[in-house]
Design a protein around this motif. Sequence first.
Motif, PDB file in Angstrom:
ATOM      1  N   GLN A 165      -4.686  -7.663   2.911  1.00 36.50           N
ATOM      2  CA  GLN A 165      -6.043  -7.136   2.867  1.00 36.50           C
ATOM      3  C   GLN A 165      -6.951  -8.072   2.068  1.00 36.50           C
ATOM      4  OE1 GLN A 165      -6.454  -3.554   0.567  1.00 36.50           O
ATOM      5  NE2 GLN A 165      -8.557  -3.184   1.165  1.00 36.50           N
ATOM      6  N   ALA A 189       0.799  -1.221   0.000  1.00 32.71           N
ATOM      7  CA  ALA A 189       0.000   0.000   0.000  1.00 32.71           C
ATOM      8  C   ALA A 189       0.831   1.271   0.000  1.00 32.71           C
ATOM      9  CB  ALA A 189      -0.942  -0.007   1.208  1.00 32.71           C
ATOM     10  N   ASN A 219      -6.504   1.465  -2.601  1.00 36.22           N
ATOM     11  CA  ASN A 219      -6.503   0.027  -2.344  1.00 36.22           C
ATOM     12  C   ASN A 219      -5.571  -0.735  -3.288  1.00 36.22           C
ATOM     13  OD1 ASN A 219      -8.495  -0.335  -0.152  1.00 36.22           O
ATOM     14  ND2 ASN A 219      -9.818   0.707  -1.609  1.00 36.22           N
ATOM     15  N   CYS A 261      -6.611   8.812   7.714  1.00 36.67           N
ATOM     16  CA  CYS A 261      -7.337   8.833   6.448  1.00 36.67           C
ATOM     17  C   CYS A 261      -8.705   9.466   6.678  1.00 36.67           C
ATOM     18  CB  CYS A 261      -7.486   7.404   5.922  1.00 36.67           C
ATOM     19  SG  CYS A 261      -8.307   7.318   4.315  1.00 36.67           S
ATOM     20  N   THR A 282      -2.771  -4.835  -0.237  1.00 38.77           N
ATOM     21  CA  THR A 282      -3.629  -4.226  -1.250  1.00 38.77           C
ATOM     22  C   THR A 282      -4.497  -5.305  -1.889  1.00 38.77           C
ATOM     23  OG1 THR A 282      -1.917  -4.509  -2.943  1.00 38.77           O
ATOM     24  CG2 THR A 282      -1.992  -2.383  -1.807  1.00 38.77           C
ATOM     25  N   SER A 332      -9.790   3.966   7.196  1.00 38.91           N
ATOM     26  CA  SER A 332      -8.479   3.318   7.162  1.00 38.91           C
ATOM     27  C   SER A 332      -8.027   2.916   5.766  1.00 38.91           C
ATOM     28  CB  SER A 332      -8.490   2.083   8.070  1.00 38.91           C
ATOM     29  OG  SER A 332      -8.394   2.475   9.415  1.00 38.91           O
ATOM     30  N   GLY A 333      -8.090   3.866   4.849  1.00 36.85           N
ATOM     31  CA  GLY A 333      -7.555   3.610   3.514  1.00 36.85           C
ATOM     32  C   GLY A 333      -8.563   3.130   2.508  1.00 36.85           C
ATOM     33  N   ASN A 334      -9.770   2.743   2.936  1.00 38.39           N
ATOM     34  CA  ASN A 334     -10.776   2.283   1.981  1.00 38.39           C
ATOM     35  C   ASN A 334     -11.501   3.470   1.356  1.00 38.39           C
ATOM     36  OD1 ASN A 334     -10.407  -0.483   2.135  1.00 38.39           O
ATOM     37  ND2 ASN A 334     -11.538  -0.609   4.051  1.00 38.39           N
ATOM     38  N   THR A 338     -10.598  -3.140   7.719  1.00 40.86           N
ATOM     39  CA  THR A 338     -11.554  -2.439   8.591  1.00 40.86           C
ATOM     40  C   THR A 338     -12.316  -3.412   9.499  1.00 40.86           C
ATOM     41  OG1 THR A 338     -13.223  -2.374   6.827  1.00 40.86           O
ATOM     42  CG2 THR A 338     -11.834  -0.434   7.103  1.00 40.86           C
ATOM     43  N   SER A 360      -4.689  -6.676   7.623  1.00 38.90           N
ATOM     44  CA  SER A 360      -4.352  -5.260   7.492  1.00 38.90           C
ATOM     45  C   SER A 360      -5.459  -4.375   8.060  1.00 38.90           C
ATOM     46  CB  SER A 360      -4.147  -4.913   6.018  1.00 38.90           C
ATOM     47  OG  SER A 360      -4.070  -3.521   5.828  1.00 38.90           O
ATOM     48  N   GLN A 401      -6.661  -2.116   6.530  1.00 38.33           N
ATOM     49  CA  GLN A 401      -7.554  -1.853   5.405  1.00 38.33           C
ATOM     50  C   GLN A 401      -8.653  -2.901   5.269  1.00 38.33           C
ATOM     51  OE1 GLN A 401      -4.088   0.212   2.759  1.00 38.33           O
ATOM     52  NE2 GLN A 401      -5.971  -0.293   1.701  1.00 38.33           N
TER      53      GLN A 401
END
Length: 431
Positions: free
Chosen positions: A93, A33, A185, A166, A65, A170-172, A117, A113, A115
């Motif tokens: 992820q 990522a 992602n 973020c 990712t 969390s990055g999504n 969530t 990860s 990501q």
Amino acid sequence: MKIVAPAGSIERFHAAIKAGADEIYMGLKGFGARRNAVNLTLEEYKEALDYAHARGVKVFLTLNTIMMDVEIEAIAINLRELYKHGLDAVIVQDFGLAEFIKVNFPDLELHGSTQMTVANHIEANYLKSIGFERVVLPRELTFEEIKEIREKSNIELEIFVSGALCISYSGNCYMSSFIGGRSGNRGMCAQPCRKKYTCDGNDEGYTLSPKDQLYGYDEIQKLKEIGIDSIKLEGRMKEPNYVFQTVNYYKELINGNNIEEKSSQIFNRGYSTGYFYKDRKDIMNKSFASHLGKNLGELNGKELKLKERIILGDGVTFLSKDYEKIGGTYINKIDTRFERNKREANAGETLVLKDIPKETKYVYRNYSKEISDFIESKMKITDKKHVIDIEFKGKIGEKAKIIVSTLNNKFELIKVSLESQGIIEQAKNKG
């Protein structure tokens, strides 16, 4: 409680270990990522594994990712080499990749990860049931939510305690993907949240840009008390000095030493405790979204009343009323209202500035010579050692015994006992 530190390059890797990190997470070139990080080649990764294991430090590969089928095939070749070389875990992820690793590398630990969530105990327990050893919880959870997951699950829990937040979960976030075709992602986020926006044609600012997260002593003690396994630091794209200082800071907090943080002297776009508490009014920074440093004080014409100590060699940046950078310099002369040619000036003194841009409203220090020199000198003389425990047992009338225990490079416990030939006798003479 362990510290999981970032390593976006070999320099950051060494900085993290020297500062006392227990575990390192880092990527291979082309995967993960943080594709814009330098990352390591396969051969560099192998050398890093040897270096870390010799010092009792674990290494986790970031494959966090969403993966294409062809990418899973490509990573398999590299993963097989790292697996044979002793890689400790993979952070994922993608559930498809997780299944692939589980089938082909059954002894390799899987970590979920952030990501993913995973934000409740039901999801955490599900990961445990399908073979995951650890999950990195989302940054958006409050302490009470983290505590509930800890109470209702037995999977290892890892918590982010520092670094960028973020604006999404969390990055999504698909904002970068929609705007420019660069998906977070897929490890290619362009960070559109850090851009300036206009609201209703009037209110202009960095509306979507959160301050960075930085937990302090109280937050770390709370996490420690409820049995969190590891705390995670963000920073694969930051400088080695930042990594070293931040790891060292959290090492002190875990050991119960409430010291002052200095990470904000190295990188600073505003800090908060993020989502840890329910009251989080101070989470956004609408004024600026990049590293500016620390505000040095109140400017009145060419006089700056200091609220921070400065020394010769510090770097400063001059900002407009809108926090736009309009200049910068290194301090090579310090004149105050009452003294000239000083080597330093303390908080409360008034600094007289001469050559500053006309539109200057704020003066920030973006480079601390004192802190940077201290960190660099400390990194030169510091090296993490492999921990060896030595226990002595002795009783009058019995043989003396020494028990030596340590972990080998596979993190297996090894114990060796040695006994004296004779028995321990009462001393016949005093002194």
